[in-house]
Design an enzyme around this catalytic site. Structure first.
Site, PDB file in Angstrom:
ATOM      1  N   GLU A   1      -5.820  -3.875  -0.435  1.00  0.00           N
ATOM      2  CA  GLU A   1      -6.120  -4.968   0.495  1.00  0.00           C
ATOM      3  C   GLU A   1      -7.300  -5.817   0.043  1.00  0.00           C
ATOM      4  OE1 GLU A   1      -5.331  -1.904   1.263  1.00  0.00           O
ATOM      5  OE2 GLU A   1      -4.251  -1.731   3.147  1.00  0.00           O
TER       6      GLU A   1
ATOM      7  N   THR B   1       0.873  -1.181   0.000  1.00  0.00           N
ATOM      8  CA  THR B   1       0.000   0.000   0.000  1.00  0.00           C
ATOM      9  C   THR B   1       0.907   1.226   0.000  1.00  0.00           C
ATOM     10  OG1 THR B   1      -0.073   0.083   2.379  1.00  0.00           O
ATOM     11  CG2 THR B   1      -1.797  -1.175   1.311  1.00  0.00           C
TER      12      THR B   1
ATOM     13  N   LYS C   1     -12.993  17.622  10.920  1.00  0.00           N
ATOM     14  CA  LYS C   1     -13.764  17.625  12.164  1.00  0.00           C
ATOM     15  C   LYS C   1     -13.982  19.066  12.598  1.00  0.00           C
ATOM     16  CE  LYS C   1     -12.548  13.001  13.354  1.00  0.00           C
ATOM     17  NZ  LYS C   1     -11.263  12.414  13.010  1.00  0.00           N
TER      18      LYS C   1
ATOM     19  N   TRP D   1     -18.667  16.070  11.403  1.00  0.00           N
ATOM     20  CA  TRP D   1     -17.765  15.712  10.315  1.00  0.00           C
ATOM     21  C   TRP D   1     -18.186  16.356   9.002  1.00  0.00           C
ATOM     22  CZ3 TRP D   1     -16.700   9.693  10.715  1.00  0.00           C
ATOM     23  CH2 TRP D   1     -16.017   9.438  11.907  1.00  0.00           C
TER      24      TRP D   1
HETATM   25  P1  ADP Z   1      -3.289   3.198  -1.038  1.00  0.00           P
HETATM   26  O1  ADP Z   1      -2.182   2.304  -1.451  1.00  0.00           O
HETATM   27  O2  ADP Z   1      -3.171   4.653  -1.353  1.00  0.00           O
HETATM   28  O3  ADP Z   1      -3.965   2.879   0.256  1.00  0.00           O
HETATM   29  P2  ADP Z   1      -5.267   2.010  -2.767  1.00  0.00           P
HETATM   30  O4  ADP Z   1      -5.050   2.221  -4.190  1.00  0.00           O
HETATM   31  O5  ADP Z   1      -5.343   0.713  -2.192  1.00  0.00           O
HETATM   32  O6  ADP Z   1      -4.227   2.869  -2.126  1.00  0.00           O
HETATM   33  O7  ADP Z   1      -6.423   2.960  -2.392  1.00  0.00           O
HETATM   34  C1  ADP Z   1      -7.588   2.571  -1.784  1.00  0.00           C
HETATM   35  C2  ADP Z   1      -8.338   3.786  -1.363  1.00  0.00           C
HETATM   36  O8  ADP Z   1      -8.626   4.637  -2.459  1.00  0.00           O
HETATM   37  C3  ADP Z   1      -9.663   3.468  -0.766  1.00  0.00           C
HETATM   38  O9  ADP Z   1      -9.545   3.062   0.571  1.00  0.00           O
HETATM   39  C4  ADP Z   1     -10.394   4.783  -0.938  1.00  0.00           C
HETATM   40  O10 ADP Z   1     -10.052   5.698   0.073  1.00  0.00           O
HETATM   41  C5  ADP Z   1      -9.855   5.305  -2.230  1.00  0.00           C
HETATM   42  N1  ADP Z   1     -10.791   5.007  -3.318  1.00  0.00           N
HETATM   43  C6  ADP Z   1     -10.733   3.999  -4.202  1.00  0.00           C
HETATM   44  N2  ADP Z   1     -11.758   4.072  -5.063  1.00  0.00           N
HETATM   45  C7  ADP Z   1     -12.480   5.149  -4.727  1.00  0.00           C
HETATM   46  C8  ADP Z   1     -13.675   5.764  -5.236  1.00  0.00           C
HETATM   47  N3  ADP Z   1     -14.304   5.285  -6.285  1.00  0.00           N
HETATM   48  N4  ADP Z   1     -14.122   6.856  -4.603  1.00  0.00           N
HETATM   49  C9  ADP Z   1     -13.481   7.377  -3.534  1.00  0.00           C
HETATM   50  N5  ADP Z   1     -12.367   6.856  -3.021  1.00  0.00           N
HETATM   51  C10 ADP Z   1     -11.867   5.754  -3.599  1.00  0.00           C
END
Ligand code: ADP
Length: 547
Positions: free
Chosen positions: A332, A187, A441, A446
């Site tokens: 994940e 990640t 916040k 929120w």
């Molecule tokens: P990182 O490695 O940055 O954690 P990921 O590519 O696994 O990245 O990112 C996952 C995250 O991306 C999600 O938990 C969410 O916050 C964001 N995300 C993915 N798709 C969307 C979406 N369609 N709309 C909003 N947020 C999204």
């Protein structure tokens, strides 16, 4: 358990080598087209990819790679990268995809943490490799994904084409338990060090079947799929598996993702489906606007990775007759979590009334379960109003990070906390309102940064919009809107705030607007950590005025 009767069906471990075996056996001549890193567009087939992936397996075995060893790729989407995935995974080794957009220190950390033994790298990543190799003692060999004529001559390493040339195309794949590790992806480490997600053959195989549902990607053998989502991050949303699984033509952009390059592939390859993050499609739409080009073949685009602004959904639908499917997922989750294919109730609505649902991140397919809780773990109602922590479970969801980093990551019911804050409505549509660390916040309530960003990004002069919560003496935090204007455009603060007026709650209104560039991180998402650091100690207009 005593007394249970075993079924009498075949023992057929769900390993991903079977996916390419199937593609090569039943769709041998189906093309895979890549914009090569060397420049020209090159064409191959599932049959040829299968053969060359087996040659790569033999080269890896000859080097001494054994099941469980990590082999890294540092590469964009091309047919050679697909060969690398299957060649590594087929022999039970672990394909570790590295993101070339990460900072050198992060790559060094990740490579050492994974103890990668071989690095398969694109020639365009030569300077990155040069910068990190000396700090990565576990790497025994660099293989340049190219031929002798193009590989960097001043750096160590062998050309891929030479390395596999004399190898046999016979190699036994699979024949190990389906829970064997297949892939590793870290990640991005927006919080703490990057953590490794270790996919298994079974999780990838089941994720492929899940993705092929009509209410997810719904690919067919007749589709031509432009896979812009990178293979170096979150499994390219599973497309490098679902393509050969159905015999769809795969089209890949290499390292050229600007509007003109994408349009060229859409046209020449008659692409019917594409998948990318919103910024890629934003660039494409800007290019279409400028050139007046049309999209006669494209039917459907899958957009995710960050929230898809309404303007993108509308323009694809209204001007180009292309359906946008908004999806959500994460590393994940292999990565697919939810998709916005309209359910029966939504499909029956006029298009304008579908928009609020299409803006949401969609519903779960079979194989993913979801719940919403408060900070104490208490379940929240699915009323589309209450925000809570989004937690997930499923056959392709991580149960721990590589080497146990982060400790226990599942709750007592086996659910993983996504780190996202969301709502769920009566129809089962999930909507991300924020990442938990980005939520603003204000006075104990929120504010969703994403919702404000989406609306601001719809302003015709705005290229990118970001909203962050910054310290405020009275309210704890208040939103600051940062806008990057389209080239040649300008606007006033009042004009932008007026645009938001009536579209968001009054108390969500940003206290100020900054005209600045909006930085994107290594996976194409707005880099809020960077923005927060830059604006630390920001002085709100009322504080400045009071002086
Ligand atoms: P990182 O490695 O940055 O954690 P990921 O590519 O696994 O990245 O990112 C996952 C995250 O991306 C999600 O938990 C969410 O916050 C964001 N995300 C993915 N798709 C969307 C979406 N369609 N709309 C909003 N947020 C999204």
């Amino acid at each position: 358990m005593a007394g249970l009767m075993p079924g009498l069906m075949q023992d057929w471990p769900l390993t991903v080598d079977k996916i390419l075996d199937h593609g090569a056996r039943w769709h041998p001549h189906r093309e895979v087209v890549s914009r090569s890193i060397e420049g020209p567009i090159v064409r191959t087939t599932y049959g040829a990819i299968h053969e060359r992936a087996k040659k790569l397996s033999n080269a890896l075995l000859a080097h001494g790679i054994r099941p469980g060893d990590r082999v890294a790729t540092l590469a964009f989407n091309t047919a050679r990268h697909i060969e690398a995935w299957y060649g590594v995974m087929g022999i039970g080794a672990v394909c570790h995809t590295l993101n070339p957009r990460l900072f050198a220190e992060q790559l060094v950390y990740i490579i050492n943490h994974a103890a990668d033994r071989i690095l398969l790298a694109d020639i365009c990543a030569a300077s990155i490799v040069e910068g990190i190799l000396g700090q990565c003692p576990t790497i025994e060999k660099v293989v340049w994904l190219s031929d002798d004529g193009h590989k960097p001559n001043d750096l160590p390493g062998v050309a891929y084409e030479r390395w596999i040339a004399d190898q046999s195309a016979e190699c036994a794949w699979g024949d190990f338990p389906e829970n064997t590790a297949a892939g590793l992806c870290y990640t991005s480490g927006t919080t703490g060090n990057p953590k490794g997600v270790l996919y298994s053959h079974r999780s990838n195989y089941l994720h492929t079947l899940m993705s092929l549902q009509a209410d997810v990607q719904g690919l067919s053998s007749a589709d031509n799929v432009l896979m812009v989502v990178p293979m170096f991050h979150a499994n390219a949303w599973g497309l490098a598996f679902s393509g050969p699984a159905v015999g769809a033509k795969l089209v890949m952009p290499g390292n050229q993702m600007d509007g003109a390059s994408i349009l060229e592939l859409l046209e020449t390859e008659q692409v019917s489906v594409s998948a990318a993050v919103p910024t890629v499609f934003q660039m494409l739409l800007q290019h279409l606007e400028k050139t007046g080009a049309r999209l006669p073949y494209l039917k459907k685009v899958l957009i995710g990775g960050s929230a898809c602004p309404e303007a993108i959904i509308r323009r694809f639908n209204d001007e180009y007759d292309v359906e946008v499917l908004h999806l959500w997922g994460m590393t994940e989750m292999s990565p697919v979590g939810s998709v916005g294919v309209p359910c029966a109730t939504v499909a029956a609505l006029p298009y304008d009334d579908q928009i609020p649902y299409r803006l949401k991140q969609g519903r779960v397919p079979l194989g993913v379960d979801m719940k919403l809780t408060d900070d104490e773990g208490k379940l929240l109602a699915h009323d589309g109003e209450k925000f809570g922590r989004l937690k997930v479970a499923g056959h392709s969801v991580a149960k721990a990070y590589f080497r146990g980093d982060g400790g226990e990551i599942l709750d007592a019911d086996g659910f993983f906390d996504t780190g996202d804050v969301a709502t769920l409505d009566e129809l089962g549509y999930m909507q991300i309102t924020d990442r938990s660390k980005d939520v603003i916040k204000s006075g104990g309530e929120w504010i969703s940064s994403i919702e404000i960003e989406n609306i601001a990004a719809g302003h015709p002069k705005v290229a990118l919009a970001a909203v962050v919560g910054l310290q405020h003496p009275k309210w704890d935090e208040r939103p600051l809107l940062i806008v990057q204007m389209k080239p040649g455009e300008s606007a006033t603060k009042e004009e932008l705030l007026h645009f938001l007026d009536g579209k968001i709650a009054k108390w969500w209104m940003p206290n100020d607007v900054a005209f600045d560039s909006v930085p994107l991180g290594a996976t194409g998402k707005i880099d809020k950590k960077h923005i927060r650091a830059k604006y630390e100690g920001y002085r709100w207009p009322e504080a400045v005025a009071a002086e």
